[in-house]
Design a protein around this motif. Structure first.
Motif, PDB file in Angstrom:
ATOM      1  N   ASP A  49       0.847  -1.188   0.000  1.00 22.68           N
ATOM      2  CA  ASP A  49       0.000   0.000   0.000  1.00 22.68           C
ATOM      3  C   ASP A  49       0.881   1.236   0.000  1.00 22.68           C
ATOM      4  O   ASP A  49       1.891   1.279   0.715  1.00 22.68           O
ATOM      5  CB  ASP A  49      -0.913   0.022   1.224  1.00 22.68           C
ATOM      6  CG  ASP A  49      -2.001  -1.035   1.159  1.00 22.68           C
ATOM      7  OD1 ASP A  49      -2.253  -1.572   0.064  1.00 22.68           O
ATOM      8  OD2 ASP A  49      -2.616  -1.321   2.203  1.00 22.68           O
ATOM      9  N   LYS A  94      -4.295  -0.903  -7.913  1.00 23.10           N
ATOM     10  CA  LYS A  94      -5.681  -0.467  -7.723  1.00 23.10           C
ATOM     11  C   LYS A  94      -5.654   0.852  -6.957  1.00 23.10           C
ATOM     12  O   LYS A  94      -5.039   0.948  -5.898  1.00 23.10           O
ATOM     13  CB  LYS A  94      -6.471  -1.508  -6.933  1.00 23.10           C
ATOM     14  CG  LYS A  94      -7.905  -1.130  -6.730  1.00 23.10           C
ATOM     15  CD  LYS A  94      -8.669  -2.229  -6.015  1.00 23.10           C
ATOM     16  CE  LYS A  94     -10.118  -1.838  -5.837  1.00 23.10           C
ATOM     17  NZ  LYS A  94     -10.872  -2.886  -5.158  1.00 23.10           N
ATOM     18  N   LEU A 149      -7.174   3.266  -4.534  1.00 17.06           N
ATOM     19  CA  LEU A 149      -8.133   3.162  -3.441  1.00 17.06           C
ATOM     20  C   LEU A 149      -8.805   4.501  -3.163  1.00 17.06           C
ATOM     21  O   LEU A 149     -10.009   4.556  -2.904  1.00 17.06           O
ATOM     22  CB  LEU A 149      -7.448   2.645  -2.175  1.00 17.06           C
ATOM     23  CG  LEU A 149      -6.718   1.306  -2.322  1.00 17.06           C
ATOM     24  CD1 LEU A 149      -5.953   0.971  -1.054  1.00 17.06           C
ATOM     25  CD2 LEU A 149      -7.710   0.200  -2.671  1.00 17.06           C
ATOM     26  N   GLU A 150      -8.025   5.574  -3.187  1.00 20.24           N
ATOM     27  CA  GLU A 150      -8.541   6.933  -2.996  1.00 20.24           C
ATOM     28  C   GLU A 150      -7.737   7.876  -3.880  1.00 20.24           C
ATOM     29  O   GLU A 150      -6.523   7.720  -4.004  1.00 20.24           O
ATOM     30  CB  GLU A 150      -8.399   7.386  -1.539  1.00 20.24           C
ATOM     31  CG  GLU A 150      -9.240   6.599  -0.564  1.00 20.24           C
ATOM     32  CD  GLU A 150      -9.042   7.066   0.876  1.00 20.24           C
ATOM     33  OE1 GLU A 150      -8.688   8.254   1.090  1.00 20.24           O
ATOM     34  OE2 GLU A 150      -9.224   6.242   1.777  1.00 20.24           O
ATOM     35  N   ARG A 164      -3.008   0.400  -3.912  1.00 18.65           N
ATOM     36  CA  ARG A 164      -2.497  -0.907  -3.514  1.00 18.65           C
ATOM     37  C   ARG A 164      -1.920  -1.594  -4.746  1.00 18.65           C
ATOM     38  O   ARG A 164      -2.584  -1.712  -5.775  1.00 18.65           O
ATOM     39  CB  ARG A 164      -3.615  -1.753  -2.919  1.00 18.65           C
ATOM     40  CG  ARG A 164      -3.168  -3.146  -2.497  1.00 18.65           C
ATOM     41  CD  ARG A 164      -4.217  -3.858  -1.667  1.00 18.65           C
ATOM     42  NE  ARG A 164      -4.352  -3.123  -0.398  1.00 18.65           N
ATOM     43  CZ  ARG A 164      -5.531  -2.873   0.181  1.00 18.65           C
ATOM     44  NH1 ARG A 164      -6.645  -3.274  -0.372  1.00 18.65           N
ATOM     45  NH2 ARG A 164      -5.569  -2.206   1.318  1.00 18.65           N
TER      46      ARG A 164
END
Length: 97
Positions: free
Chosen positions: A6, A41, A43-44, A55
């Motif tokens: 992350d 991906k 996430l925010e 991530r």
């Protein structure tokens, strides 16, 4: 995917945010355990404050599986471009190898 990493980063504009985003994943590859992200991906993503959380899904570098060759040494701002269109953004970056 076997492992995840992350990242969180910020910038003062979209270009610096994109640079920091790529540099975080480059750091993940350059430091133990030498993580290779195969999929990322988001996430925010906050366009107003220029922050992103993502991530990466992948695995650690393994000489038996991954061929050695040209490695990315650094991300650069040289000719970095972000072209935004409806429903899509194209980004261009030159890397040092």
């Amino acid at each position: 995917m076997k492992h995840t990493i992350d990242i969180e980063c910020s910038g003062h504009d979209l270009h610096s945010l994109f640079y920091q985003f790529l540099d975080e994943f480059l750091f993940g590859f350059s430091a133990e355990p030498f993580f290779i992200a195969r999929k990322v991906k988001i996430l925010e993503f906050d366009r107003e404050s220029h922050t992103i959380k993502a991530r990466g899904y992948g695995e650690t570098f393994n000489l038996d599986k991954h061929p050695q060759g040209t490695e990315v040494k650094a991300i650069t701002f040289s000719n970095m471009q972000i072209h935004e269109k409806v429903g899509r953004s194209d980004v261009y970056v030159i890397i040092d190898i």
